[in-house]
Design a protein around this motif. Structure first.
Motif, PDB file in Angstrom:
ATOM      1  N   ASP A 175      22.754  14.448 -15.110  1.00 45.00           N
ATOM      2  CA  ASP A 175      22.879  13.384 -16.098  1.00 45.00           C
ATOM      3  C   ASP A 175      23.286  12.110 -15.356  1.00 45.00           C
ATOM      4  O   ASP A 175      24.389  12.027 -14.806  1.00 45.00           O
ATOM      5  CB  ASP A 175      23.944  13.764 -17.137  1.00 45.00           C
ATOM      6  N   PHE A 176      22.397  11.126 -15.339  1.00 49.08           N
ATOM      7  CA  PHE A 176      22.671   9.886 -14.601  1.00 49.08           C
ATOM      8  C   PHE A 176      23.980   9.230 -15.035  1.00 49.08           C
ATOM      9  O   PHE A 176      24.603   8.506 -14.262  1.00 49.08           O
ATOM     10  CB  PHE A 176      21.517   8.888 -14.749  1.00 49.08           C
ATOM     11  N   ALA A 177      24.425   9.487 -16.249  1.00 47.22           N
ATOM     12  CA  ALA A 177      25.670   8.896 -16.740  1.00 47.22           C
ATOM     13  C   ALA A 177      26.872   9.261 -15.877  1.00 47.22           C
ATOM     14  O   ALA A 177      27.882   8.549 -15.882  1.00 47.22           O
ATOM     15  CB  ALA A 177      25.908   9.311 -18.191  1.00 47.22           C
ATOM     16  N   ASP A 178      26.798  10.342 -15.117  1.00 52.66           N
ATOM     17  CA  ASP A 178      27.884  10.735 -14.222  1.00 52.66           C
ATOM     18  C   ASP A 178      27.899   9.922 -12.930  1.00 52.66           C
ATOM     19  O   ASP A 178      28.912   9.891 -12.223  1.00 52.66           O
ATOM     20  CB  ASP A 178      27.779  12.226 -13.859  1.00 52.66           C
ATOM     21  N   ALA A 179      26.811   9.269 -12.591  1.00 60.10           N
ATOM     22  CA  ALA A 179      26.695   8.571 -11.307  1.00 60.10           C
ATOM     23  C   ALA A 179      27.700   7.426 -11.139  1.00 60.10           C
ATOM     24  O   ALA A 179      28.327   7.322 -10.077  1.00 60.10           O
ATOM     25  CB  ALA A 179      25.259   8.089 -11.091  1.00 60.10           C
ATOM     26  N   PRO A 180      27.906   6.555 -12.126  1.00 58.32           N
ATOM     27  CA  PRO A 180      28.887   5.478 -11.929  1.00 58.32           C
ATOM     28  C   PRO A 180      30.304   5.992 -11.691  1.00 58.32           C
ATOM     29  O   PRO A 180      31.038   5.458 -10.858  1.00 58.32           O
ATOM     30  CB  PRO A 180      28.797   4.665 -13.218  1.00 58.32           C
ATOM     31  N   GLN A 181      30.703   7.026 -12.417  1.00 60.28           N
ATOM     32  CA  GLN A 181      32.037   7.601 -12.202  1.00 60.28           C
ATOM     33  C   GLN A 181      32.130   8.223 -10.813  1.00 60.28           C
ATOM     34  O   GLN A 181      33.141   8.098 -10.130  1.00 60.28           O
ATOM     35  CB  GLN A 181      32.366   8.639 -13.268  1.00 60.28           C
ATOM     36  N   ALA A 182      31.065   8.877 -10.375  1.00 57.35           N
ATOM     37  CA  ALA A 182      31.044   9.450  -9.027  1.00 57.35           C
ATOM     38  C   ALA A 182      31.191   8.350  -7.982  1.00 57.35           C
ATOM     39  O   ALA A 182      31.943   8.497  -7.013  1.00 57.35           O
ATOM     40  CB  ALA A 182      29.754  10.233  -8.809  1.00 57.35           C
ATOM     41  N   ALA A 183      30.491   7.243  -8.176  1.00 61.20           N
ATOM     42  CA  ALA A 183      30.573   6.126  -7.229  1.00 61.20           C
ATOM     43  C   ALA A 183      32.004   5.610  -7.129  1.00 61.20           C
ATOM     44  O   ALA A 183      32.520   5.382  -6.027  1.00 61.20           O
ATOM     45  CB  ALA A 183      29.625   5.004  -7.645  1.00 61.20           C
ATOM     46  N   GLU A 184      32.653   5.444  -8.259  1.00 60.17           N
ATOM     47  CA  GLU A 184      34.037   4.950  -8.247  1.00 60.17           C
ATOM     48  C   GLU A 184      34.977   5.943  -7.576  1.00 60.17           C
ATOM     49  O   GLU A 184      35.835   5.569  -6.787  1.00 60.17           O
ATOM     50  CB  GLU A 184      34.498   4.658  -9.675  1.00 60.17           C
ATOM     51  N   ARG A 185      34.818   7.216  -7.851  1.00 60.55           N
ATOM     52  CA  ARG A 185      35.656   8.246  -7.211  1.00 60.55           C
ATOM     53  C   ARG A 185      35.421   8.275  -5.699  1.00 60.55           C
ATOM     54  O   ARG A 185      36.365   8.445  -4.929  1.00 60.55           O
ATOM     55  CB  ARG A 185      35.367   9.612  -7.823  1.00 60.55           C
ATOM     56  N   LEU A 186      34.187   8.130  -5.295  1.00 53.99           N
ATOM     57  CA  LEU A 186      33.881   8.111  -3.863  1.00 53.99           C
ATOM     58  C   LEU A 186      34.524   6.905  -3.190  1.00 53.99           C
ATOM     59  O   LEU A 186      35.101   7.027  -2.094  1.00 53.99           O
ATOM     60  CB  LEU A 186      32.371   8.111  -3.635  1.00 53.99           C
ATOM     61  N   ARG A 187      34.460   5.752  -3.812  1.00 49.27           N
ATOM     62  CA  ARG A 187      35.066   4.544  -3.234  1.00 49.27           C
ATOM     63  C   ARG A 187      36.565   4.717  -3.021  1.00 49.27           C
ATOM     64  O   ARG A 187      37.127   4.202  -2.055  1.00 49.27           O
ATOM     65  CB  ARG A 187      34.795   3.329  -4.127  1.00 49.27           C
ATOM     66  N   ARG A 188      37.213   5.420  -3.920  1.00 45.56           N
ATOM     67  CA  ARG A 188      38.670   5.618  -3.813  1.00 45.56           C
ATOM     68  C   ARG A 188      39.057   6.490  -2.622  1.00 45.56           C
ATOM     69  O   ARG A 188      40.224   6.483  -2.212  1.00 45.56           O
ATOM     70  CB  ARG A 188      39.215   6.194  -5.114  1.00 45.56           C
TER      71      ARG A 188
END
Length: 94
Positions: free
Chosen positions: A12-25
């Protein structure tokens, strides 16, 4: 410098933005990350992946330490069930 590239396709592409933010942290807690860049796909093409992660590490030992860091392992446990597929390339930067 060792470059670690991961391409992720989410169920589900909707998970991608949250994944990006978690990765940045991860840069706040994993000292073995020399640099980190993450971007989301903007085309949505059938052959596209949803997210691209690029990290740089001083050497293979630093990459292994990053991959085994508790914060990375916790994020990976969150990511795995959300991924349809992923691809990885590790190379030496010239």
């Amino acid at each position: 410098m060792l470059v670690h590239i991961v391409l992720m396709r989410f169920t589900d592409f909707a998970d991608a933005p949250q994944a990006a933010e978690r990765l940045r942290r991860l840069t706040d807690s994993v000292p073995q990350i020399h640099s980190l860049d993450v971007g989301l796909d903007i085309t949505g093409a059938e052959h596209s992946y949803d997210l691209a992660l690029t990290t740089r590490h001083t050497d293979p030992a630093a990459l292994a330490a990053y991959q085994n860091h508790p914060d990375h392992l916790a994020l990976a446990a969150w990511l795995r069930p959300r991924l349809a597929r992923r691809a990885v390339v590790d190379h030496v930067e010239r």
